[in-house]
Design a protein around this motif. Structure first.
Motif, short mmCIF file in Angstrom:
data_model
loop_
_atom_site.label_atom_id
_atom_site.label_comp_id
_atom_site.label_asym_id
_atom_site.label_seq_id
_atom_site.Cartn_x
_atom_site.Cartn_y
_atom_site.Cartn_z
N UNK A 141 100.79 15.64 -31.68
CA UNK A 141 101.71 16.78 -31.68
C UNK A 141 100.97 18.07 -31.37
N UNK A 142 101.49 18.83 -30.43
CA UNK A 142 100.91 20.13 -30.11
C UNK A 142 101.71 21.20 -30.83
N UNK A 143 101.08 21.87 -31.81
CA UNK A 143 101.77 22.87 -32.63
C UNK A 143 102.36 23.99 -31.78
N UNK A 144 101.72 24.31 -30.68
CA UNK A 144 102.21 25.40 -29.82
C UNK A 144 103.59 25.10 -29.22
N UNK A 145 104.00 23.82 -29.23
CA UNK A 145 105.31 23.46 -28.70
C UNK A 145 106.45 24.05 -29.51
N UNK A 146 106.18 24.40 -30.78
CA UNK A 146 107.27 24.93 -31.63
C UNK A 146 107.79 26.26 -31.08
N UNK A 147 106.99 26.96 -30.33
CA UNK A 147 107.42 28.27 -29.81
C UNK A 147 108.44 28.15 -28.68
N UNK A 148 108.55 26.96 -28.12
CA UNK A 148 109.52 26.76 -27.03
C UNK A 148 110.78 26.04 -27.50
N UNK A 175 100.48 18.32 -40.41
CA UNK A 175 101.33 19.25 -39.65
C UNK A 175 101.49 20.56 -40.40
N UNK A 176 101.75 20.47 -41.73
CA UNK A 176 101.93 21.67 -42.53
C UNK A 176 100.69 22.55 -42.50
N UNK A 177 99.52 21.96 -42.64
CA UNK A 177 98.29 22.75 -42.67
C UNK A 177 98.00 23.37 -41.30
N UNK A 178 98.35 22.67 -40.24
CA UNK A 178 98.16 23.25 -38.90
C UNK A 178 99.12 24.43 -38.70
N UNK A 179 100.35 24.25 -39.16
CA UNK A 179 101.32 25.35 -39.07
C UNK A 179 100.88 26.56 -39.88
N UNK A 180 100.38 26.30 -41.08
CA UNK A 180 99.97 27.40 -41.94
C UNK A 180 98.77 28.14 -41.37
N UNK A 181 97.82 27.40 -40.84
CA UNK A 181 96.65 28.04 -40.21
C UNK A 181 97.08 28.93 -39.05
N UNK A 182 98.05 28.43 -38.28
CA UNK A 182 98.57 29.23 -37.16
C UNK A 182 99.33 30.45 -37.68
N UNK A 183 100.09 30.25 -38.76
CA UNK A 183 100.82 31.37 -39.36
C UNK A 183 99.87 32.49 -39.80
N UNK A 184 98.76 32.14 -40.42
CA UNK A 184 97.82 33.17 -40.87
C UNK A 184 97.32 34.02 -39.72
#
Length: 324
Positions: free
Chosen positions: A1-8, A27-36
């Motif tokens: 899963x590419x976390x950057x896909x959520x933006x599209x 997935x949650x930790x990747x999302x949170x790291x990106x959120x920070x």
């Protein structure tokens, strides 16, 4: 899963399908790291990405991290304002007031502050957070799903109140609201309702005198009826001198985007009661209004446990009104 896909992925249902399944903790930790990264936003693009990541984390859960809500509002002068709030309505991370330019929006250098977050313990709050002009012609987004938080919020139209009501107001702000925030159980009610706001309108003396007269509930007056009905009760001179305003006890707003607001108007007689009696009155009015709101929303067949929510509210309210 590419976390950057959520933006599209704009649709929340599609976003949930994309996120659910697989290693949820990873997935949650990747999302949170990106959120920070984007919680320290510098422009509209960054803010919009932070909003999408908050929407994602509301779906996956925040795990051991403090959940926050990405809120777009208005500063007192009407300028856009963006903030992150936790479930206790405490601000976190960057809070920005935006300036409107000919070609778009940019963050105001003197309107940008930083609020401490327990997830970044070494980073202190700051009243002046450095930003540079970065104009973008973008709409500032707002989170469309919500973190679990107490749904009942008390507010006031203006800060004015009679001196004899100051202790009451302090108790609502300093005791009742924190108890609701800490002891309601939003995770048990459902996600169809975000906020039920009770806006208290006090009668007060001051430069502009305001004395509310409460209309007979059986009259069913609308806003356009108030001036004519008030003139039948008092002369124009009396109205001017005493600052009389005729209002219904309750004015129920429209349920929109998970939020419904009720204005509660309080006549001068409340100011003349002692502290204990004032609390009894506020408790009665808020309880009655919540009953009406819950009944209205039940008709929409929302996936929400209004009975449990009301029972929790009544228990907390009962404890508050008996506090010394």
């Amino acid at each position: 899963m590419n976390i950057n896909d959520v933006f599209s992925i704009d649709d929340l249902n599609d976003l949930e399908k994309f996120l659910v399944g697989g290693d949820s903790e990873k997935v949650r930790e990747e999302l949170f790291a990106e959120f920070l990264r984007y919680a320290d936003y510098k422009n509209a693009s960054d803010w919009n990405k932070a909003v999408r990541l908050c929407e994602c984390l509301a779906i996956t859960g925040w795990g051991g991290h403090e959940a926050v809500q990405a809120v777009r509002g208005k500063f007192f002068n009407g300028s856009p304002e963006t903030s992150f709030y936790n479930k206790f309505m405490q601000k976190r991370f960057v809070n920005a007031v935006w300036a409107k330019k000919k070609t778009g929006l940019t963050m105001e250098p003197r309107g940008t502050t930083y609020f401490h977050s327990p997830d970044l313990p070494d980073k202190k709050g700051s009243d002046e957070y450095p930003v540079s002009e970065c104009i973008e012609d973008l709409k500032l987004q707002e989170q469309r799903n919500w973190i679990e938080r107490n749904p009942v919020k008390f507010s006031r139209t203006v800060s004015n109140c009679d001196k004899n009501c100051e202790a009451l107001v302090e108790s609502i702000i300093g005791s009742l609201q924190p108890n609701l925030d800490a002891n309601m159980a939003p995770e048990k009610y459902g996600k169809a309702v975000h906020l039920i706001i009770f806006n208290l309108n006090f009668s007060f003396e001051g430069f502009v005198k305001t004395n509310y007269i409460i209309a007979d509930a059986g009259l069913n007056l609308t806003e356009k009826d108030f001036p004519t009905a008030l003139l039948k009760m008092h002369s124009e001179a009396e109205i001017q001198k005493n600052g009389y305003y005729l209002r219904n006890r309750y004015e129920y707003g429209t349920f929109r985007a998970g939020v419904i607001r009720t204005d509660i108007y309080l006549e001068k007689a409340l100011n003349e009661l002692d502290y204990a009696a004032q609390k009894q009155k506020i408790s009665f009015f808020a309880t009655e209004a919540l009953g009406v709101v819950a009944d209205k929303l039940k008709k929409k067949k929302l996936a929400y446990d209004f009975d449990l929510m009301r029972a929790d509210f009544l228990k907390i309210m009962d404890g508050w009104k008996h506090e010394v």
